[in-house]
Design a protein around this motif. Structure first.
Motif, short mmCIF file in Angstrom:
data_model
loop_
_atom_site.label_atom_id
_atom_site.label_comp_id
_atom_site.label_asym_id
_atom_site.label_seq_id
_atom_site.Cartn_x
_atom_site.Cartn_y
_atom_site.Cartn_z
N GLN B 130 0.84 -1.20 0.00
CA GLN B 130 0.00 0.00 0.00
C GLN B 130 0.88 1.25 0.00
N ALA B 131 2.06 1.13 -0.58
CA ALA B 131 3.02 2.23 -0.58
C ALA B 131 2.58 3.33 -1.55
N PRO B 132 2.95 4.59 -1.28
CA PRO B 132 3.65 5.06 -0.08
C PRO B 132 2.67 5.25 1.07
N MET B 133 3.22 5.23 2.29
CA MET B 133 2.34 5.32 3.45
C MET B 133 3.00 6.07 4.60
N VAL B 134 2.19 6.57 5.50
CA VAL B 134 2.70 7.13 6.76
C VAL B 134 1.88 6.55 7.90
N GLN B 135 2.49 6.51 9.06
CA GLN B 135 1.76 6.17 10.28
C GLN B 135 1.63 7.44 11.10
N ILE B 136 0.39 7.77 11.50
CA ILE B 136 0.20 8.92 12.39
C ILE B 136 -0.40 8.38 13.68
N ASP B 137 0.32 8.57 14.78
CA ASP B 137 -0.04 7.95 16.07
C ASP B 137 -0.26 6.45 15.84
N ASP B 138 -1.48 5.94 16.09
CA ASP B 138 -1.70 4.50 15.92
C ASP B 138 -2.19 4.12 14.52
N ASP B 139 -2.46 5.10 13.68
CA ASP B 139 -3.16 4.81 12.42
C ASP B 139 -2.25 4.79 11.20
N TYR B 140 -2.49 3.81 10.33
CA TYR B 140 -1.79 3.74 9.05
C TYR B 140 -2.61 4.51 8.01
N HIS B 141 -1.92 5.29 7.18
CA HIS B 141 -2.56 5.96 6.04
C HIS B 141 -1.81 5.52 4.80
N GLU B 142 -2.52 4.83 3.90
CA GLU B 142 -1.84 4.11 2.83
C GLU B 142 -2.23 4.61 1.44
N ASN B 143 -1.49 4.12 0.44
CA ASN B 143 -1.73 4.50 -0.96
C ASN B 143 -1.85 6.01 -1.10
N LEU B 144 -0.87 6.72 -0.55
CA LEU B 144 -0.98 8.17 -0.46
C LEU B 144 -0.71 8.89 -1.77
N THR B 145 -1.44 9.97 -1.97
CA THR B 145 -1.05 11.01 -2.92
C THR B 145 -0.90 12.26 -2.07
N LEU B 146 -0.29 13.30 -2.63
CA LEU B 146 -0.09 14.50 -1.81
C LEU B 146 -1.43 15.12 -1.44
N GLU B 147 -2.39 15.02 -2.35
CA GLU B 147 -3.71 15.60 -2.08
C GLU B 147 -4.36 14.90 -0.87
N LYS B 148 -4.28 13.57 -0.90
CA LYS B 148 -4.84 12.78 0.19
C LYS B 148 -4.12 13.08 1.51
N LEU B 149 -2.80 13.19 1.41
CA LEU B 149 -1.99 13.45 2.59
C LEU B 149 -2.36 14.79 3.22
N ASP B 150 -2.55 15.80 2.38
CA ASP B 150 -2.91 17.12 2.89
C ASP B 150 -4.22 17.06 3.67
#
Lengths: 460, 164
Positions: B130-150
């Motif tokens: 599901q790359a690229p991804m970040v973990q924020i606190d306990d949660d995974y956020h996957e299949n990121l685009t910059l728009e989604k990340l914002d």
């Protein structure tokens, strides 16, 4: 794709399969009931041995044989410990079981505890997977409420308690004795072996450590019988059953797929992974089973002319046309590992890819043994120099020399798991390392616009 | 200032101690409970845990410093871990990292000026498919685009910190 109906992933597509009601409606706990109420422990062990489940955590050791090493003495308590520390770069399969179908794992644990005489099982899950821990804890609460986990599972007077135990960020805790230290509240440093965990493991008691997927396969083995389950594999009887394949990197459909043991890497990439991400960029290299497994190169041919060579049937074919199995991949000079591939297309510079992984190992070495603690740092430093345009002609040889001095000189397999992929990269892509050193300027590697554009999207 | 767990969390510790044949085995889970309450593992937390589990502070410190998820310094309200290992790297992790550094005005290892976000680099987080991804606190956020990340980052701005 395979015609075989899914086993490990049979409940993956069913909504709310993580709840006990839904899971039971779709077959959960049938095998555990059968095992605990109608089978003797030695019969279960015999079926699992016949199934020939090669350990899914990466080493590929047959689970049934491992169980056979137990020989508890008077007054000793046997523990079952489940390794859910999934941290090998490229690997993301156990997490799907924990999140989507935790009851399959619990069922496997119940059967295994009965088979090996363990009353307590710990499931060690890496700390980052907070949601997987919550998911399994919730499933355990349901199973306890139903009486499946507790004093009398399914009415059988054989107490089984199952607890989750969270890690806190350390790749090395996937090594079984480091995991045991971490479970005991210590630094996750691997122990000297022998004694092996089956003799002296958790809390100095006889202990079996198995991977999540290995134990999740046990209910199907009991339901079908060891031999029929084994024969689902294309490499039966040595390497049995079905398993989870992972695929990530430059493919159209990265993900986790169930298939029989023994499909080829080409099938995994083209059929399951949907082919290469960019149609104009062919496959350049693939790391077959997690970052510690030496890289494969599709344009290299299998050299097994002799009729008694294990790979003789594939002589002259591409490396990626050899069936994926523990023994076949060992014969190929790599390892099957966790069976989760990282696919790289023609845009990737192998020196950069190697550097990325060596940074991982440098960060994750536990620091206990000097060859590993220092060696991982030296490898990274040398690769950093090369990638930043300050490489020297002797550096390629130096990489090989450092790696060779790490292998076999440490307490655990971490140093080997660093040195093997390094040597694989250098041996198979030597020309790129030499070019990087000779050019004497930073590599214009990798960060290609077309992949970056996928991420930048409209915000670019 | 002395540290103590809330009564509710104390009960969690009592329950944990029933899982193991000795107290020491509860060390890592107890440190987790403390970090959830306090935000980081301060010297006061180490002293409290040592006393509660009948261990020396040296033993507790040895364990705290071994594991990357125990914070030895205060962190922002939310911690962002950017996975940088190969599968994520191949799918644009560097683009994610650069974007976050610019957006938050801090480098990896730092905290944004408003104290809301600490930005860290992570080694493989087992979400390679599901790359690229970040973990924020306990949660995974996957299949990121910059728009989604914002959007994700904005959704955290208004929320209280992971610990209380």
């Amino acid at each position: 794709m395979s015609e075989q109906k899914p086993l490990l992933t049979s409940r993956y597509e069913i909504p709310n399969a993580h709840t006990i009601e839904v899971a039971e409606k779709h077959g959960a706990y049938k095998s555990a009931r059968k095992a605990l109420l109608t089978m003797k422990p030695e019969d279960i062990r015999a079926e699992v041995k016949k199934a020939s489940i090669r350990g899914r955590g990466g080493a590929g050791f047959p689970a049934g044989v491992k169980w056979g090493f137990l020989n508890p003495q008077e007054g000793e308590q046997v523990y079952l410990v489940i390794n859910g520390d999934e941290s090998e770069p490229g690997t993301f399969k156990d997490r799907t079981i924990l999140n989507v179908d935790p009851h399959r794992l619990i069922e496997g644990i119940l059967i295994t505890c009965w088979a090996i005489g363990a009353h307590t099982a710990y499931v060690y899950i890496r700390g980052e997977l907070a949601h997987s821990i919550k998911s399994l804890d919730a499933a355990l609460a349901e199973a306890r409420a139903k009486g499946y986990v507790g004093e009398k599972p399914f009415g059988k007077p054989f107490e089984i308690q199952i607890y989750t135990h969270s890690g806190a960020g350390a790749y090395i805790c996937g090594e079984e004795t480091a995991l045991l230290n971490s479970l005991e509240g210590r630094r996750g440093e691997p122990r000297l072996k022998p004694p092996f965990p089956a003799i002296k493991g958790a809390f100095d008691q006889p202990t079996i450590v198995n991977n999540v997927e290995t134990i999740a396969a046990v209910p199907d083995v009991i339901e079908m019988g060891g031999e029929p389950w084994c024969n689902l594999s294309r490499l039966a009887p040595a390497d049995g059953g079905v398993r989870l394949y992972g695929i990530s990197g430059h493919v159209k459909r990265p993900g986790i797929y169930e298939a029989p043991v023994g499909i080829t890497m080409r099938e995994l990439i083209d059929v399951y992974g949907g082919g290469m991400l960019h149609d104009d960029r062919p496959l350049k290299a693939v790391i077959p089973g997690g970052s510690s497994t030496p890289v494969l190169r599709p344009d290299l041919k299998v050299d097994a002319k002799k009729a008694d060579h294990p790979l003789h049937p594939w002589h002259g074919q591409s490396e990626i046309d050899v069936p994926m199995g523990v023994d076949t991949y060992r014969a190929l000079g790599t390892m099957l590992g966790t069976c989760c591939a990282i696919v790289m297309d023609s845009s990737v510079n192998m020196v950069e890819a190697c550097r990325n992984l060596m940074r991982f190992y440098q960060h994750e070495s536990c620091g206990q043994c000097t060859p590993c603690r220092e060696g991982t740092g030296w490898l990274l430093d040398t690769l950093d120099e090369i990638c930043e345009g300050r490489g020297r002609p002797e550096d390629v040889h130096r990489l090989v020399e450092i790696a060779n001095n790490m292998m076999g000189n440490t307490i655990c397999a971490f140093a080997d798991g660093t040195a093997m992929p390094l040597l694989g990269f250098v041996q198979k892509f030597r020309e790129e390392f030499v070019a990087a050193v000779e050019k004497g300027r930073p590599l214009q590697a990798r960060h290609d616009d077309s992949t970056a554009a996928l991420v930048r999207g409209r915000a670019a | 200032m002395a540290f103590a767990l809330t009564p509710e969390r104390e009960r969690e510790v009592d329950e944990l101690l029933t899982h193991y044949p000795n107290k020491r085995a509860a060390l890592i889970p107890v440190l987790w409970i403390c970090q959830r309450q306090h935000g980081w593992i301060s010297p006061e937390v180490v002293a409290w845990v040592a006393q509660r589990l009948e261990l020396s502070t040296a033993v507790v410190t040895g364990v705290v410093t071994f594991y990357t998820m125990f914070f030895q310094h205060p962190v922002g309200s939310h911690v962002i871990w950017v996975c940088r290992t190969l599968s994520c790297d191949l799918r644009g992790a560097k683009v994610i990292q650069d974007h976050l550094e610019e957006k938050l005005g801090c480098h990896a290892g730092g905290t944004s000026k408003d104290g809301k976000f600490t930005l860290l680099k992570a080694e493989c987080l087992a979400a390679c498919g599901q790359a690229p991804m970040v973990q924020i606190d306990d949660d995974y956020h996957e299949n990121l685009t910059l728009e989604k990340l914002d959007q994700i980052i904005e959704s955290y701005r208004g929320t209280p910190s992971a610990q209380e």
